[in-house]
Design a protein around this motif. Structure first.
Motif, PDB file in Angstrom:
ATOM      1  N   ALA A 103     -61.186  60.876  -0.324  1.00 38.84           N
ATOM      2  CA  ALA A 103     -62.120  61.036  -1.829  1.00 38.84           C
ATOM      3  C   ALA A 103     -60.618  62.424  -2.236  1.00 38.84           C
ATOM      4  CB  ALA A 103     -62.977  61.836  -2.086  1.00 38.84           C
ATOM      5  N   PRO A 104     -60.596  62.802  -3.641  1.00 39.64           N
ATOM      6  CA  PRO A 104     -59.973  63.682  -4.210  1.00 39.64           C
ATOM      7  C   PRO A 104     -59.811  64.722  -3.913  1.00 39.64           C
ATOM      8  CG  PRO A 104     -60.167  61.682  -5.951  1.00 39.64           C
ATOM      9  CD  PRO A 104     -61.164  61.142  -5.064  1.00 39.64           C
ATOM     10  N   GLU A 105     -58.857  65.689  -3.776  1.00 42.37           N
ATOM     11  CA  GLU A 105     -59.286  66.591  -3.742  1.00 42.37           C
ATOM     12  C   GLU A 105     -60.609  67.286  -4.298  1.00 42.37           C
ATOM     13  OE1 GLU A 105     -56.362  71.064  -2.015  1.00 42.37           O
ATOM     14  OE2 GLU A 105     -55.667  69.412  -2.742  1.00 42.37           O
ATOM     15  N   THR A 106     -60.138  67.637  -6.150  1.00 48.76           N
ATOM     16  CA  THR A 106     -61.112  68.642  -6.697  1.00 48.76           C
ATOM     17  C   THR A 106     -62.787  68.355  -5.759  1.00 48.76           C
ATOM     18  OG1 THR A 106     -59.270  68.305  -8.528  1.00 48.76           O
ATOM     19  CG2 THR A 106     -61.796  68.976  -8.619  1.00 48.76           C
ATOM     20  N   ILE A 107     -62.904  66.424  -5.908  1.00 46.21           N
ATOM     21  CA  ILE A 107     -64.071  65.456  -5.781  1.00 46.21           C
ATOM     22  C   ILE A 107     -64.605  66.086  -5.031  1.00 46.21           C
ATOM     23  CG2 ILE A 107     -65.344  63.598  -6.472  1.00 46.21           C
ATOM     24  CD1 ILE A 107     -64.099  64.541  -8.661  1.00 46.21           C
ATOM     25  N   ARG A 108     -63.674  66.536  -4.090  1.00 48.53           N
ATOM     26  CA  ARG A 108     -64.060  66.927  -2.510  1.00 48.53           C
ATOM     27  C   ARG A 108     -63.958  68.601  -2.494  1.00 48.53           C
ATOM     28  NH1 ARG A 108     -60.244  65.633   0.030  1.00 48.53           N
ATOM     29  NH2 ARG A 108     -58.780  66.927   0.780  1.00 48.53           N
ATOM     30  N   ALA A 111     -59.334  86.189 -11.421  1.00 54.15           N
ATOM     31  CA  ALA A 111     -58.852  85.128 -11.220  1.00 54.15           C
ATOM     32  C   ALA A 111     -59.085  85.431  -9.683  1.00 54.15           C
ATOM     33  CB  ALA A 111     -57.097  84.864 -11.651  1.00 54.15           C
ATOM     34  N   GLU A 112     -59.256  84.277  -8.741  1.00 53.88           N
ATOM     35  CA  GLU A 112     -59.440  84.578  -7.786  1.00 53.88           C
ATOM     36  C   GLU A 112     -59.329  83.311  -7.384  1.00 53.88           C
ATOM     37  OE1 GLU A 112     -64.087  84.344  -7.476  1.00 53.88           O
ATOM     38  OE2 GLU A 112     -63.757  82.132  -7.395  1.00 53.88           O
ATOM     39  N   LEU A 115     -65.872  72.800 -16.735  1.00 47.57           N
ATOM     40  CA  LEU A 115     -65.789  74.369 -17.254  1.00 47.57           C
ATOM     41  C   LEU A 115     -66.970  74.813 -17.070  1.00 47.57           C
ATOM     42  CD1 LEU A 115     -64.395  76.999 -18.625  1.00 47.57           C
ATOM     43  CD2 LEU A 115     -65.638  76.054 -20.855  1.00 47.57           C
ATOM     44  N   LEU A 116     -67.329  75.886 -16.057  1.00 45.17           N
ATOM     45  CA  LEU A 116     -68.728  76.387 -15.928  1.00 45.17           C
ATOM     46  C   LEU A 116     -69.637  77.587 -17.186  1.00 45.17           C
ATOM     47  CD1 LEU A 116     -71.507  76.017 -14.939  1.00 45.17           C
ATOM     48  CD2 LEU A 116     -70.396  78.052 -12.484  1.00 45.17           C
ATOM     49  N   VAL A 117     -70.467  78.009 -17.518  1.00 44.24           N
ATOM     50  CA  VAL A 117     -71.013  79.141 -18.399  1.00 44.24           C
ATOM     51  C   VAL A 117     -72.048  79.299 -18.651  1.00 44.24           C
ATOM     52  CG1 VAL A 117     -71.061  79.766 -21.227  1.00 44.24           C
ATOM     53  CG2 VAL A 117     -69.268  77.877 -20.869  1.00 44.24           C
ATOM     54  N   GLU A 118     -72.308  80.539 -18.265  1.00 49.37           N
ATOM     55  CA  GLU A 118     -73.529  81.379 -17.931  1.00 49.37           C
ATOM     56  C   GLU A 118     -73.891  82.354 -19.168  1.00 49.37           C
ATOM     57  OE1 GLU A 118     -76.863  83.311 -14.360  1.00 49.37           O
ATOM     58  OE2 GLU A 118     -73.922  82.271 -14.406  1.00 49.37           O
ATOM     59  N   ALA A 119     -74.938  81.812 -19.122  1.00 48.62           N
ATOM     60  CA  ALA A 119     -75.397  83.691 -20.390  1.00 48.62           C
ATOM     61  C   ALA A 119     -76.356  83.830 -19.764  1.00 48.62           C
ATOM     62  CB  ALA A 119     -75.732  82.528 -21.632  1.00 48.62           C
ATOM     63  N   PHE A 120     -76.892  85.076 -20.162  1.00 52.81           N
ATOM     64  CA  PHE A 120     -77.841  85.625 -20.340  1.00 52.81           C
ATOM     65  C   PHE A 120     -78.525  86.646 -20.880  1.00 52.81           C
ATOM     66  CE2 PHE A 120     -74.493  88.803 -18.866  1.00 52.81           C
ATOM     67  CZ  PHE A 120     -74.810  89.990 -19.404  1.00 52.81           C
ATOM     68  N   PRO A 168     -62.144  75.830 -12.489  1.00 53.88           N
ATOM     69  CA  PRO A 168     -61.595  75.789 -11.454  1.00 53.88           C
ATOM     70  C   PRO A 168     -60.048  74.798 -12.744  1.00 53.88           C
ATOM     71  CG  PRO A 168     -62.867  73.754 -11.747  1.00 53.88           C
ATOM     72  CD  PRO A 168     -63.487  75.378 -13.569  1.00 53.88           C
ATOM     73  N   VAL A 169     -58.282  75.685 -12.207  1.00 55.16           N
ATOM     74  CA  VAL A 169     -57.097  75.426 -12.280  1.00 55.16           C
ATOM     75  C   VAL A 169     -57.178  74.405 -11.645  1.00 55.16           C
ATOM     76  CG1 VAL A 169     -54.830  76.375 -13.049  1.00 55.16           C
ATOM     77  CG2 VAL A 169     -57.177  77.644 -13.899  1.00 55.16           C
ATOM     78  N   GLY A 170     -57.849  74.493 -10.442  1.00 53.84           N
ATOM     79  CA  GLY A 170     -56.705  73.606  -9.329  1.00 53.84           C
ATOM     80  C   GLY A 170     -57.908  74.223  -7.582  1.00 53.84           C
ATOM     81  N   PRO A 171     -57.498  72.912  -6.822  1.00 53.97           N
ATOM     82  CA  PRO A 171     -58.621  73.480  -5.978  1.00 53.97           C
ATOM     83  C   PRO A 171     -58.706  74.374  -5.289  1.00 53.97           C
ATOM     84  CG  PRO A 171     -56.921  71.466  -5.431  1.00 53.97           C
ATOM     85  CD  PRO A 171     -56.749  72.217  -7.265  1.00 53.97           C
ATOM     86  N   ALA A 172     -57.747  75.226  -5.917  1.00 49.71           N
ATOM     87  CA  ALA A 172     -57.823  76.796  -4.369  1.00 49.71           C
ATOM     88  C   ALA A 172     -58.558  78.081  -5.448  1.00 49.71           C
ATOM     89  CB  ALA A 172     -57.184  76.700  -4.029  1.00 49.71           C
ATOM     90  N   LEU A 173     -57.991  77.504  -7.237  1.00 47.97           N
ATOM     91  CA  LEU A 173     -57.835  79.008  -7.870  1.00 47.97           C
ATOM     92  C   LEU A 173     -58.910  78.634  -8.749  1.00 47.97           C
ATOM     93  CD1 LEU A 173     -56.050  81.269  -9.180  1.00 47.97           C
ATOM     94  CD2 LEU A 173     -54.621  79.704  -9.995  1.00 47.97           C
TER      95      LEU A 173
END
Length: 440
Positions: free
Chosen positions: A123-128, A399-400, A314-319, A353-358
């Motif tokens: 499978a593509p890396e991002t989907i995986r 950034a992680e 994009l994941l958006v969370e409001a509180f 997620p900019v990429g699979p790891a970043l």
């Protein structure tokens, strides 16, 4: 603050017109795309269905129509469309979305099977990567089917270095106007033990320490232990948690807390079917200040509600968070300071997620505070009285980078600006941290 683990929800490819069967079909498709992007899924569904009836036929339309079926709660229709796409070039994406449909429909075991398919090496890396996160979340949540009646243990470890431009000291105190480098360590563990098909008991503990280079007076240490009973009701998990903690400031005991919390969380929100998850909690603590902090004796209450939504990647969370403190307060001669505020806080956090790891993220929050009783102090021989009210604005960037499936490096910058009716409580504070974090 930003969380360590994030789980991205339903994916939809951008709709593009690949054929021109009819101008009215194209118009319906374009209108559906616009309404989809605005979050009006029922209207988008009608337009996509109209485009299909008028002769438009593309994988993009099929995907987006399937997503609108999902968003409007028509899980059988969404599943039927995603199944049609299993033989196409987007097979891994179809597997992943089928898993999310099954998960929303309460078929946890079936959802796990679809996620395993989309997590295969081909499978593509991002989907995986997304499928692996969903599988990790299913393991963390300890599904209630009888085949999964086993204990689940998880640990978290983080160590970091950073700089604080305005060391805070005790809560609600005047700013120090002193900067310092610091080192911090967090160690946490969770054990989830099913006791029946629907019930489980969860124990967790945290040890936290932060040491400044400018002496031990502002060093912070916290030890916390909690136990909860959690019950699953279809899409919802409800629980009652009891806990205790003790905090130290420098070499002195700051406070000890004992409290209860009632909480609930779900992947399907009752008030808005377009949200991909929500949670709420009500908490109450009895607080006993240390020997030098008797003013903090009293009660602490909190209500918090959170909601999240996935917009493509994009994941958006409001509180919203409400807190009320009813403390003993501090009084010495003519000086009186309330440490019993009521806080109202609103915030939004986003991770992309900019990429699979970043991944990169940002957060914005604003908090209004009103203290229970007016402060009182002598100013040039005159007794001054003023009720304290604060507005605190907060902005953060993150950034992680994932080194492996277990370890990541995180960079985080946080800025706080507080404006108070009593000038001595105005402050600005920058905090920058680089940390190594692992889940195992």
């Amino acid at each position: 603050m930003f969380k360590t683990l994030r789980f991205v929800g339903l994916l939809a490819i951008s709709a593009v017109v690949v054929a021109e069967p009819d101008q009215s079909a194209q118009q319906a498709m374009a209108t559906g795309i616009e309404q989809f992007q605005q979050g009006d899924y029922p209207a988008a569904r009608q337009q996509f269905e109209a485009a299909r009836e008028l002769g438009h036929d593309s994988s993009a339309l099929t995907y987006n129509l399937a997503v609108t079926y999902y968003k409007t709660g028509d899980y059988p229709a969404a599943e039927a469309l995603f199944l049609q796409l299993l033989q196409g070039p987007n097979q891994a994406l179809a597997h992943y979305n089928l898993g999310l449909v099954a998960l929303a429909d309460g078929r946890t075991a079936e959802a796990e099977g679809w996620f395993q398919e989309s997590a295969r090496q081909e499978a593509p890396e991002t989907i995986r990567e997304l499928a692996q996160r969903q599988l990790a979340k299913l393991a963390e949540d300890a599904p209630s089917d009888s085949s999964s009646m086993k204990s689940i243990a998880q640990g978290y470890l983080a160590t970091g270095l950073g700089y604080d431009s305005n060391v805070a000291g005790v809560p609600d105190d005047s700013p120090s106007d002193r900067g310092s480098f610091f080192a911090e360590l967090v160690a946490a563990g969770t054990l989830s033990q099913p006791v029946s098909e629907h019930w489980r008991v969860v124990w967790d503990g945290v040890i936290y320490g932060q040491d400044y280079t400018r002496g031990r007076a502002d060093d912070t240490s916290v030890v916390q232990a909690r136990a909860a009973g959690v019950r699953r009701f279809d899409q919802w998990e409800l629980g009652l948690r009891a806990g205790a903690s003790r905090a130290w400031l420098g070499n002195d005991e700051l406070e000890t807390r004992v409290g209860l919390s009632l909480f609930g969380r779900s992947g399907v929100c009752p008030l808005s079917d377009w949200l991909s998850g929500c949670s709420c909690s009500v908490s109450a603590d009895q607080v006993n200040g240390g020997p030098d902090y008797a003013a903090y004796d009293g009660q602490w209450y909190q209500f918090e509600v959170r909601a999240e939504q996935n917009v493509d990647w994009l994941l958006v969370e409001a509180f919203y968070r409400w807190q009320r403190n009813h403390r003993k307060d501090f009084q010495q001669d003519e000086f009186f300071a309330s440490v019993s505020p009521v806080h109202h806080e609103l915030g939004v956090e986003a991770i992309y997620p900019v990429g699979p790891a970043l991944s990169v993220g940002a957060e914005v929050a604003v908090r209004h505070s009103r203290y229970e009783d007016p402060h009182q102090w002598l100013e040039q021989g005159t007794l001054a009285t003023q009720r304290r009210r604060d507005v605190r604005r907060e902005f953060g960037l993150m950034a992680e980078y994932a080194i492996s499936r277990q370890w990541l490096v995180r960079n985080q910058w946080l800025f706080r600006d507080q404006n108070s009716r009593i000038d001595r409580y105005d402050y600005r504070r920058h905090t920058y941290t680089v940390s190594l974090e692992g889940v195992f």
